[in-house]
Scaffold this active site. Structure first.
Site, PDB file in Angstrom:
ATOM      1  N   ILE A  75      16.612   9.214 -30.937  1.00  0.00           N
ATOM      2  CA  ILE A  75      17.336  10.491 -30.870  1.00  0.00           C
ATOM      3  C   ILE A  75      17.790  10.727 -29.435  1.00  0.00           C
ATOM      4  O   ILE A  75      16.956  10.728 -28.526  1.00  0.00           O
ATOM      5  CB  ILE A  75      16.428  11.667 -31.309  1.00  0.00           C
ATOM      6  CG1 ILE A  75      15.826  11.398 -32.690  1.00  0.00           C
ATOM      7  CG2 ILE A  75      17.209  12.972 -31.294  1.00  0.00           C
ATOM      8  CD1 ILE A  75      14.779  12.435 -33.097  1.00  0.00           C
ATOM      9  N   GLU A  84      -2.337   2.646 -34.330  1.00  0.00           N
ATOM     10  CA  GLU A  84      -3.007   1.628 -33.523  1.00  0.00           C
ATOM     11  C   GLU A  84      -4.480   1.507 -33.937  1.00  0.00           C
ATOM     12  O   GLU A  84      -5.039   2.440 -34.526  1.00  0.00           O
ATOM     13  CB  GLU A  84      -2.977   2.039 -32.040  1.00  0.00           C
ATOM     14  CG  GLU A  84      -1.609   2.364 -31.485  1.00  0.00           C
ATOM     15  CD  GLU A  84      -0.830   1.126 -31.058  1.00  0.00           C
ATOM     16  OE1 GLU A  84      -1.465   0.055 -30.903  1.00  0.00           O
ATOM     17  OE2 GLU A  84       0.393   1.216 -30.907  1.00  0.00           O
ATOM     18  N   LYS A  92       5.589  13.582 -23.985  1.00  0.00           N
ATOM     19  CA  LYS A  92       6.990  13.874 -24.284  1.00  0.00           C
ATOM     20  C   LYS A  92       7.306  15.341 -24.013  1.00  0.00           C
ATOM     21  O   LYS A  92       8.388  15.676 -23.517  1.00  0.00           O
ATOM     22  CB  LYS A  92       7.287  13.508 -25.739  1.00  0.00           C
ATOM     23  CG  LYS A  92       7.155  11.998 -25.994  1.00  0.00           C
ATOM     24  CD  LYS A  92       7.061  11.665 -27.480  1.00  0.00           C
ATOM     25  CE  LYS A  92       6.890  10.163 -27.689  1.00  0.00           C
ATOM     26  NZ  LYS A  92       6.496   9.826 -29.077  1.00  0.00           N
ATOM     27  N   GLY A 134      12.262   8.489 -29.387  1.00  0.00           N
ATOM     28  CA  GLY A 134      12.876   7.200 -29.741  1.00  0.00           C
ATOM     29  C   GLY A 134      14.389   7.200 -29.708  1.00  0.00           C
ATOM     30  O   GLY A 134      15.008   7.417 -28.678  1.00  0.00           O
ATOM     31  N   GLY A 156       0.075  -0.759 -40.044  1.00  0.00           N
ATOM     32  CA  GLY A 156       0.711  -0.894 -38.735  1.00  0.00           C
ATOM     33  C   GLY A 156       1.379   0.382 -38.235  1.00  0.00           C
ATOM     34  O   GLY A 156       2.079   0.373 -37.228  1.00  0.00           O
TER      35      GLY A 156
END
Lengths: 432, 432
Positions: free
Chosen positions: B134, B188, B203, B132, B185
Site C-alpha cells: 500500500i 513465525e 509502523k 507492504g 507459514g
C-alpha cells in the site's frame, strides 16, 4: 524559504476551497515541503461576493492574463472545455506550471495539452480530476509504478452512488431519489453528465491512459448510465448476493484493453460494494502488488481542494528543486495492442425477462441462449404473489462470460418470442 | 535513457521479490519513468541457492562494500537493527540513495539515520516499511500534504489480522489458530514481534512521525498485543455489533498526540472492519480531505517488492533529474505540544467481568465506575445456560470515553470485590 507564487483561475466551489486551504494550512504546507506557496492571485468575473473567508488584499482580479504573467503556478478551476482550454494553453505557452481538476478537458483534449506542455517544458498536474481527494493518480503512476495493471474498478461518481445507495436502502425508485438528490444539491439541475455515465467515463479515460501508456478518448469507452434503472433490478440483484454500482471497468486482457462504464452487479461481500453514499472507491489489481483499494470523498469543496493543493505542492517542489517534469504529465509507452472493438467486450451478464407464466418458457429461452453459446450460471423464476392477475412473471438469468454482440443478438431474439412481454433488462456482472 | 545502478543487500524473500520485479517489469518501469534501473548487484551470504528466477551473470556477490561502491541506489533488505544499520550508514556516508523496508530500524534509530542522510545530502526511502504494497507513506506525505491529520487507524499486521479473522469465523481459540498459522507459514516460529503488537507499533511510530513532524520512538507508543485474547471477547463484541482488530490508533487531540496499539472494538459496519485475513488497511481522517482508506497486501514477497521498487523509481528519478531529497527523508516540523503521558489516554472501553449470579452485583460494580467518573453506555448480563452449575456469569459493560488511569483503578477495585471471580477483560473501543 523559497517562495512560489500561486494563481487560481475560477473562484467557484473548488477554487474557494483551494484558496482557503492554501491560507489555512500554510504552516503545515511549509513544514512538510520547505517551500512557501503564496496565494498571489485569484481571477474570476465575480470578485465581490463573499466565499466565506478573508482573501488578502490585492489577490482578487478579473484579469487572467495578468495572473498568468505574475504567477509561477496557474491553477485552472473554471471547468468546461472552452475557455478553460484557452487559459491552460496560454499558461503552458509561457512555461508556467499548470494544475487542473478538469476531467472533461483532459479526456477530450489530453493529447493536445500534453504536447503544449512538452513544447515549453512545463508541468501539468491533474490529481483532482479523478476521484476527488483520493490520491489515486499519484498512487497509480508512482506508488504502483512497478506493476503491470490487470484491472481497475472504480466507483467514481458520488451523485450516482448516492442515488443507488438510497434506492437500495429505501426501496425508492430512480426518479424519486433523483429529484430529492437535486433538491439536496447532490445532483445538478441537468444531471446528464453524472447519471448518464459521462463524468465517470472521463475519469476512466484518464486512469486507463495512465495505466496503459497511451492517451485514450471518450470514443474508446463504452458508456451506459443509471438513468431509469429499475428498483426491481436492484432488488433481484440483492436477492442473488449482488449490489448494483455505476462501475468503471478498465481491463487489459492479453493486450486488448477494454474500458467501460455501466451499472454493474458486484458481490455484496466485496469491499467495493461497501462504498456507499457520495464516497468514491478505486480498486487496482496489479501483477506485483495484488489487489489494492483507495477510498475517500470523490467531490466537494474541501476534498477536491486537498488534491488540487497536493498538485500545487508537487509543482512547487519541482520549481524549488529545479526539476520540472520529473514525473512527466503524461509519458507515452503503449502497453497493449488494441482497444477492444465494440461488441467484442466480454463479461458475465444479468438478464431480466418479463415472461408469460406458461409451459415451455424456460425451454425456449434457454435454447436461444445456447444457440449463441451463452452459458447460464443461475436462473430464478419466482411464483407470482396471489392476486397478481397479469400472468406475467419475471425470469432472472445470470450467465457465464459472453461476448456483448452475442448477448445483444440473443436478447433481441428472445424479446421477439410471443412468451416475452416488453424489453429485457441487461446488466453486467463483475466478480471482483 | 539515463541508467541508474541498483544494488540489493539481502537476497531473502523480499530481496528476491525486488530483484525479480526489477527484471520482469523492466520495460514498464522504463516506459513510465524514462529511466533505466539496472539490477547491478545483489549481496548475500548465500549466493548459490535458487530463488526461482535467473539472475544475470556477475550480479551476485558476497561483498557488500563492493556493492555500495558500485551502485547508485543501495537497497537494504537484510532486516534487524544491527548489521542492517551498519550497511545503511556506510551507504549514506558515501552519499548513496538508500531504500529500506526496515520498520524496526526506522522506529528505533530513525533520527540517527536521517541525520546521516542529511550530512551527505543522500536520499533515504522507506515506503515498504509500513503496510507492504500500500503506498501509504507517499499518500500521507505527498497526496495528503495539504491536510492536518486528525486521526490514523491502521490494521497493519497480517499475521494478527489472519488470526483474528479465523477466530471470528470459526469460533476457534487463539492458541489453536496461532499453531495452525505457524504451520501454514503465516506466523513465525517465535511470533512475539507480530502478536505482541511490536511490529504494528514500529509502523505506527513511522506514520505518527510523518503525520505530526517529529520523529517518535517506541517509548511514545502504548503497546498491547492479541496474545491469549479470549474467543469470548470476540463473541461478546460481535453480539454488540463490533469486531476486534489489532488497531494502531494515532490521534492529535488539541496538540496532545496519542499513539497506541491494542486489540480494539470497531463497529462491524465500518469499512475497516471488513478488512480480513492477511490484508492491511489504513484509514486517514484529515481536516481537508475528510475520511480516506488505503487497502492492500501488507506483506509477502511480491507486494512488499512493489513498494520497494516504487522507492527505487523515486530515488532513480531524483538522480536522473538531479533533485535528491526533493521530498526530504524526514522533515522536522512539529505539529503538536506533547505526547499523551501514560494513563492520560482517553478512549471508550469494553469490560468483561466474571461475577457471581446474586443480588447487588450490578449496583456494586456501577457504583465503583461512577466513583471514577466512568459513564456506562451499555451493560449486558445474560442468563446462564441451564446445566451451567458454577453460578458465575459474564457481565459485559461498554463505557463512554474515560481516562486510562481511572479505568485501571476502577477495574482494580472491582476485581477485589467478593462478587468478582478472576481477572476482568478490558479492551478499547473506537467509533470510527
Amino acid at each position: 524559504m523559497k517562495e512560489i507564487k500561486v494563481g487560481i483561475i475560477g473562484f467557484g466551489t473548488v477554487g474557494a476551497g483551494t484558496a482557503e486551504t492554501l491560507l489555512k494550512n500554510k504552516d503545515v504546507l511549509e513544514k512538510r515541503t520547505g517551500v512557501t506557496m503564496r496565494l498571489a492571485k485569484i481571477a474570476d468575473l465575480d470578485i465581490t461576493s463573499s466565499r466565506g473567508f478573508e482573501v488578502p488584499q490585492g489577490v482578487l482580479t478579473t484579469n487572467v492574463d495578468e495572473l498568468i504573467d505574475q504567477c509561477d503556478i496557474v491553477v485552472e478551476l473554471v471547468g468546461g472545455t472552452k475557455i478553460a482550454k484557452t487559459f491552460i494553453l496560454k499558461a503552458l505557452e509561457k512555461g508556467k506550471s499548470v494544475v487542473t481538476a478538469n476531467k472533461a478537458l483532459l479526456a477530450t483534449y489530453g493529447a493536445e495539452l500534453f504536447a503544449a506542455a512538452e513544447k515549453t517544458g512545463a508541468d501539468l498536474c491533474y490529481e483532482a480530476s479523478v476521484a476527488g481527494g483520493i490520491p489515486i493518480i499519484k498512487s497509480l503512476r508512482e506508488g504502483l509504478v512497478a506493476n503491470r495493471i490487470n484491472r481497475i474498478y472504480g466507483i467514481m461518481n458520488g451523485t450516482c452512488n448516492y442515488i443507488l445507495t438510497r434506492m437500495e436502502n429505501e426501496g425508492a425508485d430512480f426518479d424519486t431519489v433523483l429529484k430529492d438528490a437535486q433538491k439536496l444539491g447532490y445532483a445538478e439541475a441537468n444531471p446528464s453528465l453524472d447519471i448518464d455515465g459521462f463524468d465517470t467515463a472521463h475519469k476512466a479515460v484518464i486512469l486507463a491512459s495512465l495505466a496503459y501508456g497511451q492517451w485514450l478518448t471518450l470514443d474508446d469507452v463504452r458508456v451506459e448510465g443509471i438513468r431509469g434503472l429499475s428498483i426491481d433490478e436492484i432488488n433481484y440483484a440483492n436477492d442473488l448476493g449482488y449490489r448494483i454500482k455505476l462501475l468503471a471497468v478498465i481491463k487489459n486482457n492479453d493486450g486488448t484493453v477494454e474500458v467501460r462504464v455501466a451499472p454493474t452487479l458486484i458481490p455484496q461481500s466485496s469491499l467495493l460494494a461497501q462504498i456507499s453514499g457520495v464516497f468514491n472507491g478505486v480498486m487496482v489489481d496489479a501483477d506485483t502488488v495484488g489487489q489494492t483499494l483507495f477510498y475517500g470523498r470523490g467531490a466537494g469543496r474541501a476534498a477536491t481542494a486537498s488534491a488540487v493543493v497536493a498538485d500545487i505542492a508537487d509543482a512547487a517542489l519541482n520549481l524549488a528543486h529545479n526539476c520540472k517534469r520529473r514525473v512527466s504529465p503524461f509519458r507515452p509507452g503503449k502497453q497493449f495492442d488494441m482497444v477492444a472493438p465494440q461488441g467484442e467486450n466480454v463479461s458475465r451478464y444479468y438478464l431480466r425477462f418479463q415472461v408469460k407464466d406458461c409451459p415451455g418458457v424456460i425451454a425456449s429461452l434457454s435454447a436461444i441462449l445456447a444457440k449463441y453459446e451463452i452459458s447460464i450460471s443461475s436462473l430464478i423464476q419466482r411464483e407470482v404473489a396471489p392476486g397478481t392477475a397479469s400472468g406475467i412473471v419475471p425470469l432472472v438469468v445470470l450467465t457465464h462470460a459472453a461476448k456483448e454482440h452475442s448477448m445483444l443478438a440473443a436478447i433481441d431474439e428472445i424479446e421477439k418470442l410471443c412468451i416475452c412481454a416488453g424489453k429485457a433488462g441487461m446488466l453486467r456482472i463483475e466478480d471482483i
